[in-house]
Design a protein around this motif. Structure first.
Motif, mmCIF file in Angstrom:
data_model
loop_
_atom_site.group_PDB
_atom_site.id
_atom_site.type_symbol
_atom_site.label_atom_id
_atom_site.label_comp_id
_atom_site.label_asym_id
_atom_site.label_seq_id
_atom_site.Cartn_x
_atom_site.Cartn_y
_atom_site.Cartn_z
ATOM 1 N N THR A 18 0.826 -1.204 0.000
ATOM 2 C CA THR A 18 0.000 0.000 0.000
ATOM 3 C C THR A 18 0.860 1.253 0.000
ATOM 4 O OG1 THR A 18 -1.794 -1.125 1.172
ATOM 5 C CG2 THR A 18 -1.769 1.273 1.279
ATOM 6 N N LEU A 19 1.892 1.281 0.844
ATOM 7 C CA LEU A 19 2.769 2.450 0.918
ATOM 8 C C LEU A 19 3.492 2.678 -0.411
ATOM 9 C CD1 LEU A 19 4.386 1.965 4.455
ATOM 10 C CD2 LEU A 19 2.440 3.404 3.845
ATOM 11 N N ILE A 20 3.990 1.603 -0.996
ATOM 12 C CA ILE A 20 4.729 1.713 -2.262
ATOM 13 C C ILE A 20 3.835 2.277 -3.358
ATOM 14 C CG2 ILE A 20 5.801 0.350 -4.099
ATOM 15 C CD1 ILE A 20 6.986 -1.434 -1.875
ATOM 16 N N ASP A 21 2.605 1.780 -3.424
ATOM 17 C CA ASP A 21 1.686 2.237 -4.465
ATOM 18 C C ASP A 21 1.177 3.647 -4.189
ATOM 19 O OD1 ASP A 21 1.999 -0.203 -5.691
ATOM 20 O OD2 ASP A 21 0.137 -1.062 -4.891
ATOM 21 N N LYS B 29 9.985 0.876 9.272
ATOM 22 C CA LYS B 29 9.181 0.219 8.233
ATOM 23 C C LYS B 29 9.241 0.975 6.912
ATOM 24 C CE LYS B 29 5.977 -2.371 11.136
ATOM 25 N NZ LYS B 29 4.567 -2.680 11.469
ATOM 26 N N TRP B 30 9.264 2.300 6.973
ATOM 27 C CA TRP B 30 9.310 3.077 5.735
ATOM 28 C C TRP B 30 10.650 2.929 5.022
ATOM 29 C CZ3 TRP B 30 6.291 6.343 2.726
ATOM 30 C CH2 TRP B 30 4.954 6.488 3.136
ATOM 31 N N THR B 31 11.746 2.995 5.754
ATOM 32 C CA THR B 31 13.046 2.845 5.087
ATOM 33 C C THR B 31 13.186 1.459 4.477
ATOM 34 O OG1 THR B 31 14.036 2.332 7.263
ATOM 35 C CG2 THR B 31 14.275 4.584 6.443
ATOM 36 N N MET B 32 12.638 0.445 5.148
ATOM 37 C CA MET B 32 12.680 -0.897 4.575
ATOM 38 C C MET B 32 11.781 -0.992 3.347
ATOM 39 S SD MET B 32 12.912 -3.293 8.025
ATOM 40 C CE MET B 32 13.340 -4.807 7.153
ATOM 41 N N ALA B 33 10.631 -0.314 3.364
ATOM 42 C CA ALA B 33 9.757 -0.310 2.187
ATOM 43 C C ALA B 33 10.441 0.368 1.000
ATOM 44 C CB ALA B 33 8.443 0.397 2.519
ATOM 45 N N VAL B 34 11.131 1.465 1.275
ATOM 46 C CA VAL B 34 11.867 2.159 0.215
ATOM 47 C C VAL B 34 12.910 1.233 -0.395
ATOM 48 C CG1 VAL B 34 13.546 4.011 -0.222
ATOM 49 C CG2 VAL B 34 11.460 4.491 1.089
ATOM 50 N N GLN B 35 13.653 0.513 0.445
ATOM 51 C CA GLN B 35 14.666 -0.409 -0.052
ATOM 52 C C GLN B 35 14.039 -1.568 -0.813
ATOM 53 O OE1 GLN B 35 16.548 -1.132 3.704
ATOM 54 N NE2 GLN B 35 17.823 0.701 3.583
#
Length: 503
Positions: free
Chosen positions: A178-181, A204-210
């Motif tokens: 969801t965050l990525i999209d 969680k956000w930095t891991m999602a970015v990676q």
């Protein structure tokens, strides 16, 4: 979708904003693989736990990804906690290994834990342990998760345990997708993270970015002027903030506030309500790029709102992007627009509070709908407006502070007859910690005793948990049953809401 998908190139997965140190995707994958091998060598399998008591550094992500790839739950611990407070989380979570920065009280932790839990110190025993291990993946990879700690009914923090099901490491959690999209994260993303990684959102956000192939620029410590320099220097496209950071940046002088913001497309904020005048000022300065979301560590649901939507509905945190949003009264009946009640989500529940079935039960209703415990209302179009919290959690600059710990501690001081701790307004942080004390000797009430109690508390708890000020009362309001009517005390310090139909 996984950082390993980008390990064929030398692009940075991590840039440390202050030191300039970088870790490429290839290096991150190799280091994480060594951690996974270390965990297996220590006998840890999917579902087991480790704890991270670590400052912002490249170590954080290699250990987190190593645990994630091995199917473990990794428990971030605030580096602001004293050794006894951190040791409680290590023990309560059942962590078999503790990874610690040399800057925290490793000696104090060792004295408390003894040989109960192995502690690996970064730059020392940790480096020696992983150096000889393979940089190739372990053969039995499966997706793990963070296990963060929140408040418990006893005043002690409680672990939020996600429901783990076996899944390939390249299959992101639905929240990550969801965050990525929603915020268009991809390989061209350069994301600035100005907050400690032991908080849920920054990690969680930095891991999602990676996972999306983007670069995480990580500040070792937040500084308003340095944050603006980092936005310009690294051509940051995405960033995330809490309202307190906006206030501090707005307080800079005109010269300090000048920076090239041309690459900046998404300035995301959450964690604490942002006062409307502050967000308006940031929009005037940075342009209409401020995006807001509402969620929590329990991941029971999420709302989001873009800048143009917000300008039409100032103060809203948006419409549901995960789960179906409901507002209910105390009996669980659904309420209509502009009626204030408990905010609940349908369709995303999937966690328990570790060792706290009572708190878990309060988070769900008979239909399986779940709540973060916040109070609010929706308008006719489903936009959510938050108005209060069900419990007395103090939100200071985006950090949740649980007053029961300070309250329990202060109640043991020989000069204290009775005490209540709660949040009061603070122009910069949103809230600050206040204590109201009934002294054993009424004649002792005054600045000297207030200072003594604050110092006594700070010697035993993390400073941010301790009251910044103390007022005195001759008698505390309690029910005949002995229940403290804290809401009556708190109401004296807060403006009273008006214009809403409270149920």
């Amino acid at each position: 979708m996984h950082p390993r998908d980008h390990s064929h190139d030398s692009r940075p997965a991590i840039i440390m904003a202050d030191s300039g140190g970088t870790v490429s995707f290839a290096e991150l994958d190799a280091r994480a693989n060594r951690v996974s091998h270390l965990l297996r060598a220590r006998g840890l399998q999917a579902g087991d736990r480790i704890a991270l008591w670590i400052d912002n550094s490249p170590y954080y992500h290699e250990i987190a990804w190593g645990a994630y790839n091995a199917g473990l739950l990794f428990v971030p611990i605030s580096t602001r906690l004293k050794a006894e407070e951190a040791a409680y989380i290590v023990r309560d979570s059942g962590s078999a290994l503790l990874f610690a920065s040399p800057s925290v009280d490793c000696a104090g932790m060792a004295a408390i834990l003894g040989e109960e839990v192995e502690m690996l110190i970064l730059g020392d025993s940790y480096d020696r342990a992983v150096a000889p291990l393979p940089t190739t993946p372990i053969p039995d990879e499966t997706r793990g998760s963070a296990m963060v700690y929140s408040a418990g009914t006893t005043g002690r923090p409680k672990g939020i345990t996600p429901h783990l099901t076996p899944a390939p490491i390249g299959e992101p959690h639905p929240l990550t997708t969801t965050l990525i999209d929603l915020f268009q994260l991809d390989a061209n993303t350069i994301y600035l993270s100005p907050a400690p990684l032991y908080h849920t959102a920054p990690l969680k956000w930095t891991m999602a970015v990676q996972q999306a192939g983007g670069t995480a620029v990580i500040m070792e410590k937040f500084d308003a002027a340095a944050a603006l320099r980092a936005l310009e220097t690294h051509r940051v496209t995405h960033s995330q903030w809490v309202a307190t950071m906006f206030v501090r940046m707005l307080q800079l002088d005109e010269q300090q506030r000048r920076f090239d913001n041309s690459a900046h497309r998404f300035a995301i904020h959450s964690a604490a309500p942002c006062p409307v005048p502050v967000k308006e000022a940031m929009m005037d300065w940075w342009g209409p790029i401020l995006h807001e979301y509402y969620g929590g560590s329990e991941s029971v649901g999420q709302t989001a709102i873009g800048p143009q939507e917000w300008l039409q509905r100032k103060g809203s945190v948006g419409r549901a992007t995960r789960g179906i949003l409901h507002i209910v009264d105390e009996a669980g009946h659904e309420l209509g627009p502009h009626q204030t009640g408990l905010v609940m989500f349908e369709g995303c529940g999937g966690f328990t509070y570790h060792n706290d079935p009572e708190k878990t039960g309060r988070a769900y209703d008979a239909r399986g709908w779940a709540t973060f415990g916040d109070i609010g209302h929706v308008d006719e179009d489903g936009y959510l407006f938050l108005t209060d919290r069900r419990d007395y959690v103090i939100n200071a600059g985006g950090v949740n502070i649980y007053p029961q710990e300070a309250e329990n501690l202060l109640s043991t001081h020989p000069a204290v007859q009775d005490v209540a701790v709660f949040g009061v307004p603070n122009a910069e942080y949103g809230e600050e910690v206040k204590a109201v004390v009934q002294p054993r000797d009424p004649a002792a009430a005054g600045p000297a005793l207030a200072g003594e109690l604050i110092d006594w508390c700070r010697a035993r708890l993390a400073t941010n948990k301790c009251p910044r000020s103390i007022d005195f009362e001759a008698d505390m309001p309690r029910e005949p049953t002995g229940k403290l009517l804290k809401r009556l005390l708190k109401a004296r310090y807060w403006p009273q809401p008006s214009g809403e139909n409270h149920v």
